[in-house]
Design a protein around this motif. Structure first.
Motif, PDB file in Angstrom:
ATOM      1  N   ALA A   1       0.823  -1.210   0.000  1.00 34.49           N
ATOM      2  CA  ALA A   1       0.000   0.000   0.000  1.00 34.49           C
ATOM      3  C   ALA A   1       0.858   1.262   0.000  1.00 34.49           C
ATOM      4  O   ALA A   1       0.493   2.276  -0.594  1.00 34.49           O
ATOM      5  CB  ALA A   1      -0.932   0.000   1.206  1.00 34.49           C
ATOM      6  N   ILE A   2       2.021   1.199   0.666  1.00 39.09           N
ATOM      7  CA  ILE A   2       2.924   2.358   0.672  1.00 39.09           C
ATOM      8  C   ILE A   2       3.440   2.625  -0.726  1.00 39.09           C
ATOM      9  O   ILE A   2       3.447   3.764  -1.207  1.00 39.09           O
ATOM     10  CB  ILE A   2       4.104   2.113   1.649  1.00 39.09           C
ATOM     11  N   VAL A   3       3.878   1.555  -1.411  1.00 31.48           N
ATOM     12  CA  VAL A   3       4.369   1.718  -2.776  1.00 31.48           C
ATOM     13  C   VAL A   3       3.239   2.185  -3.689  1.00 31.48           C
ATOM     14  O   VAL A   3       3.444   3.003  -4.596  1.00 31.48           O
ATOM     15  CB  VAL A   3       4.971   0.394  -3.293  1.00 31.48           C
ATOM     16  N   ALA A   4       2.036   1.676  -3.441  1.00 29.74           N
ATOM     17  CA  ALA A   4       0.885   2.045  -4.274  1.00 29.74           C
ATOM     18  C   ALA A   4       0.499   3.507  -4.104  1.00 29.74           C
ATOM     19  O   ALA A   4      -0.249   4.043  -4.928  1.00 29.74           O
ATOM     20  CB  ALA A   4      -0.308   1.154  -3.943  1.00 29.74           C
ATOM     21  N   ALA A   5       1.003   4.162  -3.046  1.00 28.95           N
ATOM     22  CA  ALA A   5       0.644   5.559  -2.784  1.00 28.95           C
ATOM     23  C   ALA A   5       1.399   6.541  -3.667  1.00 28.95           C
ATOM     24  O   ALA A   5       1.127   7.737  -3.625  1.00 28.95           O
ATOM     25  CB  ALA A   5       0.886   5.895  -1.309  1.00 28.95           C
ATOM     26  N   VAL A   6       2.367   6.061  -4.463  1.00 25.22           N
ATOM     27  CA  VAL A   6       3.063   6.952  -5.388  1.00 25.22           C
ATOM     28  C   VAL A   6       2.027   7.550  -6.339  1.00 25.22           C
ATOM     29  O   VAL A   6       1.296   6.815  -7.012  1.00 25.22           O
ATOM     30  CB  VAL A   6       4.130   6.192  -6.196  1.00 25.22           C
ATOM     31  N   PRO A   7       1.903   8.870  -6.411  1.00 28.74           N
ATOM     32  CA  PRO A   7       0.877   9.490  -7.267  1.00 28.74           C
ATOM     33  C   PRO A   7       1.061   9.108  -8.734  1.00 28.74           C
ATOM     34  O   PRO A   7       2.185   8.915  -9.209  1.00 28.74           O
ATOM     35  CB  PRO A   7       1.097  10.994  -7.053  1.00 28.74           C
ATOM     36  N   HIS A   8      -0.052   9.029  -9.449  1.00 28.89           N
ATOM     37  CA  HIS A   8      -0.002   8.661 -10.863  1.00 28.89           C
ATOM     38  C   HIS A   8       0.891   9.592 -11.672  1.00 28.89           C
ATOM     39  O   HIS A   8       1.645   9.147 -12.543  1.00 28.89           O
ATOM     40  CB  HIS A   8      -1.416   8.669 -11.453  1.00 28.89           C
ATOM     41  N   GLY A   9       0.797  10.878 -11.403  1.00 31.35           N
ATOM     42  CA  GLY A   9       1.592  11.830 -12.169  1.00 31.35           C
ATOM     43  C   GLY A   9       3.080  11.585 -12.015  1.00 31.35           C
ATOM     44  O   GLY A   9       3.834  11.611 -12.995  1.00 31.35           O
ATOM     45  N   VAL A  10       3.525  11.344 -10.792  1.00 29.09           N
ATOM     46  CA  VAL A  10       4.934  11.069 -10.524  1.00 29.09           C
ATOM     47  C   VAL A  10       5.364   9.783 -11.231  1.00 29.09           C
ATOM     48  O   VAL A  10       6.396   9.729 -11.901  1.00 29.09           O
ATOM     49  CB  VAL A  10       5.183  10.955  -9.002  1.00 29.09           C
ATOM     50  N   LEU A  11       4.542   8.758 -11.072  1.00 26.50           N
ATOM     51  CA  LEU A  11       4.855   7.470 -11.698  1.00 26.50           C
ATOM     52  C   LEU A  11       4.883   7.595 -13.217  1.00 26.50           C
ATOM     53  O   LEU A  11       5.755   7.028 -13.894  1.00 26.50           O
ATOM     54  CB  LEU A  11       3.804   6.438 -11.280  1.00 26.50           C
ATOM     55  N   GLY A  12       3.951   8.365 -13.764  1.00 25.18           N
ATOM     56  CA  GLY A  12       3.887   8.544 -15.214  1.00 25.18           C
ATOM     57  C   GLY A  12       5.106   9.246 -15.777  1.00 25.18           C
ATOM     58  O   GLY A  12       5.580   8.902 -16.864  1.00 25.18           O
ATOM     59  N   GLY A  13       5.646  10.225 -15.044  1.00 27.37           N
ATOM     60  CA  GLY A  13       6.845  10.916 -15.512  1.00 27.37           C
ATOM     61  C   GLY A  13       8.024   9.975 -15.642  1.00 27.37           C
ATOM     62  O   GLY A  13       8.758   9.988 -16.643  1.00 27.37           O
ATOM     63  N   ALA A  14       8.214   9.115 -14.616  1.00 22.98           N
ATOM     64  CA  ALA A  14       9.314   8.152 -14.656  1.00 22.98           C
ATOM     65  C   ALA A  14       9.051   7.070 -15.702  1.00 22.98           C
ATOM     66  O   ALA A  14       9.964   6.670 -16.441  1.00 22.98           O
ATOM     67  CB  ALA A  14       9.493   7.514 -13.278  1.00 22.98           C
TER      68      ALA A  14
END
Length: 488
Positions: free
Chosen positions: A356-369
């Motif tokens: 759940a902690i890893v899943a909390a990475v916001p979509h926008g942040v994840l999408g940039g990487a």
């Protein structure tokens, strides 16, 4: 334990190939966790899509995600570490294939949805996994004959298609996640752009170590900024259980029906092309020779992982192209980093709170990487195509027309949803499926079967050849870029 390949370098000193180098534990943990973060969105998106389509409860959906992560960890360890003649012993992460999503949803809805649908899907997954595993044990001559279907013009096209098809996935995350209430909000693009800029700056001015963990740092810093601004939510962490153990056949005994099995066998044919391309691509990146035995070991790992996935309530597995892009970006070549990532994934699969902690990475942040990494996947395919004579019109047509086919589902989705039989659409409504199929068929039409020396597929297994010292690959001191097979 897998043998660590070592050869005599030209000056007589014993040298370990970077792929077989066991890094210090802190670096293994750091680089491994970076692979997990880079891979996480792709790992969980398939069970989320399939679970929602089949109308599973939130608790059942969480169980699917944990089962997927747990099995991903085991599969990645098998692929990177190797067990006998199973596993490529290259830094390849195993993940659930996107190619199977549409067929599985079609099968599941045809079975009435819910857990009853999962039982039919798992029957097909187990059967297809066993068939793939058996195929990869064909006699060497027969297997090399099949591999002649995949010369560089085909594998390069497939990897390029994967990157191009995956880039919109990263961009959708950058926009906030397809279907989210704030999809397209400029704020999401700001997070994505900031994360991407941070990663690129580290890659440009950072020292080698900082560059090698640029994706991880980008995700951590981006999430930190989002948390300070109130856009990273960790509320689900407190709601999650501490421990969640995946048990075989959790939803019941699988059902084996002929049409779902046929669909899944076709899916596995496509994933074999993907894994073949990824194996050659990562071999080029890390400076490791890849022959037909290496590919066969990679496909055996695919088959074993897929069959295991059906038993442990997960789905078909493939070598993940996303992490091939990460290997290229970071230049961290050790396969034991992937083993470390596998251990992390197993832990995440057992600890819903950690997941759940890893899943909390916001979509926008994840999408940039993710967008950066997916672009690097396409580049890996282009590099493979650089070995092909594209001045030859036949090869140029194979690449160009295959790319056009790959873009059809995203460009004209109504053709599949409105004008095509639902069963057929469940198979063909995939850019990877259409692009890979077009590449194989067009290559056969224009070029026929490749010569035996394409990709070195006709080479004798390296274990039968005397070790020969070769020049060290760029960036690796006294490293041997010849393949040392530890098969058997």
């Amino acid at each position: 334990m897998a043998r660590v390949a070592a050869r005599l370098s030209t000056d007589g000193e014993r040298s370990t190939h970077p792929v077989d180098e066991v890094l210090p534990l802190p670096k293994l943990a750091l680089y491994g966790f970076q692979h997990v973060l880079a891979f996480y969105a792709g790992a969980v998106i398939v069970p989320i899509i399939v679970g929602n389509a089949l109308k599973l409860s939130p608790e059942q959906l969480v169980y699917l995600i944990n089962a997927d992560l747990f099995t991903c960890g085991i599969a990645s360890i098998i692929q990177a570490w190797g067990i006998g003649r199973i596993g490529a012993r290259l830094p390849l992460i195993q993940g659930v294939t996107f190619t199977a999503v549409s067929p599985m949803i079609a099968v599941g809805l045809g079975a009435g949805g819910g857990t009853a649908a999962l039982l039919v899907i798992y029957g097909a997954v187990i059967t297809a996994g066993i068939a793939t595993f058996a195929f990869a044990w064909l006699p060497a001559k027969a297997f090399r004959t099949v591999m002649r279907l995949f010369p560089p013009v085909v594998t390069g096209t497939v990897i390029t298609v994967l990157g191009i098809v995956l880039i919109p996935v990263g961009l959708n995350d950058a926009a906030g996640g397809l279907g989210s209430p704030d999809f397209g909000d400029p704020k999401n693009f700001a997070y994505a752009g900031g994360t991407m800029l941070f990663i690129l700056i580290l890659m440009k001015i950072g020292k080698q170590f900082l560059s090698s963990i640029s994706i991880l740092l980008g995700l951590v810093v981006g999430t930190g900024v989002a948390f300070l601004l109130g856009d990273a939510k960790f509320g689900d962490v407190s709601k999650s259980d501490w421990v969640g153990v995946t048990t075989p056949f959790h939803f019941g005994v699988p059902k084996f029906e002929w049409f779902p099995i046929v669909l899944m066998l076709i899916v596995m044919l496509i994933t074999m092309v993907e894994t073949t391309g990824d194996t050659y691509a990562v071999g080029d990146i890390v400076g490791k020779d890849v022959d037909s035995e290496t590919v066969a070991r990679a496909l055996r790992a695919d088959g074993a992982a897929t069959a295991l996935g059906g038993v442990l309530n997960s789905f078909p597995y493939v070598a993940f192209a996303e992490n091939v892009g990460l290997v290229r970006m970071t230049k961290v070549k050790s396969r034991f980093v992937v083993v470390a990532a596998g251990v992390f994934m197993i832990i995440l699969g057992l600890l819903p709170k950690a997941a759940a902690i890893v899943a909390a990475v916001p979509h926008g942040v994840l999408g940039g990487a993710a967008t950066v990494m997916f672009a690097m996947v396409a580049l890996a395919g282009i590099q493979t195509l650089a070995k092909v004579d594209l001045k030859e019109e036949k090869n140029a047509l194979i690449v160009g027309v295959s790319l056009a086919f790959a873009l059809l589902p995203a460009t004209v989705p109504v053709f599949f949803t409105k004008y095509m039989d639902a069963d057929l659409a469940s198979l063909l409504n995939s850019g990877v499926t259409l692009g890979a199929t077009a590449a194989i068929v067009l290559n056969l039409v224009f070029n026929g079967m490749a010569k035996d020396d394409a990709h070195g597929t006709a080479d004798a297994p390296k274990a039968e050849l005397p070790a020969q010292p070769v020049a060290a690959p760029a960036g690796a001191e006294k490293a041997d870029d010849a393949e040392t097979s530890s098969a058997g």
